[in-house]
Enzyme design. Sequence first.
Site, mmCIF file in Angstrom:
data_model
loop_
_atom_site.group_PDB
_atom_site.id
_atom_site.type_symbol
_atom_site.label_atom_id
_atom_site.label_comp_id
_atom_site.label_asym_id
_atom_site.label_seq_id
_atom_site.Cartn_x
_atom_site.Cartn_y
_atom_site.Cartn_z
ATOM 1 C CB VAL A 90 111.477 63.697 -26.247
ATOM 2 C CG1 VAL A 90 111.027 64.824 -25.218
ATOM 3 C CG2 VAL A 90 113.041 63.430 -26.001
ATOM 4 C CD GLU A 91 106.998 65.887 -29.150
ATOM 5 O OE1 GLU A 91 105.940 65.805 -28.764
ATOM 6 O OE2 GLU A 91 107.534 67.291 -29.601
#
Length: 241
Positions: free
Chosen positions: A119-120
């Site tokens: 996600v990051e």
Amino acid sequence: MKRFFRHGLAALLVLWACGAARGAQVVLFADGRTMTVERVERQGEMVMLTLEGGGFIAVPIHRVSNWSDLSVAGAKEPAVPRRGEAPWRLRAGAFAEAIGVAARRHEVDPVLLTAMAEVESAFDARAVSHKGASGLLQLMPETAERFGVGDVFDASQNVEGGARYLRWLLERYEGQTELALAGYNAGEAAVDRYQGIPPFPETRAYVTRVLQSVDRLSTESAAGRPQPVPRASGSNRSVSR
């Protein structure tokens, strides 16, 4: 403006579904959606998204969390599933060893760390957000310094620092994964101020997306059948960094 933005997002979705040309850019919006455009350029408080074939969309900067080159973010070939190999290792690919080592050292779930990296940064070790967060786990300069990371673009150092920060947050919030994730995204001061997950759209979307990825990785097996993987400690499920 709202109608233009809505139609623009629909156009971006079509581009994403059809595939993007080499050199295209992946844009992560604050609400958790990921889109593909030809080019991204920041102009003051607006982000100009250039569409393939012409045309552009002007988006307020607060609606955009991050962006990176598709040729970099998607450069790795999907791992070939091998029976018995943990799904998180297949997803982490070349970063699986670094994630596994840091997870063991700091007693955090490698599934959770893998989901966070997904996600990051979409597993882009060179990713830099418009807010200055860098590397696989998107560490801000002050966070990197705080947890002893000398080179944020070194994947092993970045994951080590991110894992240390995650462990610190889990201890601070008594194992509540949701609050730890909220603190990772918005800062522990924001979590403390709101006494829970802050009401920031980006933070709430971040927590949801990470936990959805954890759920997916925890129920997949390399053979394609359910195979539970232990979750991170804590029973509860968190813009500025």
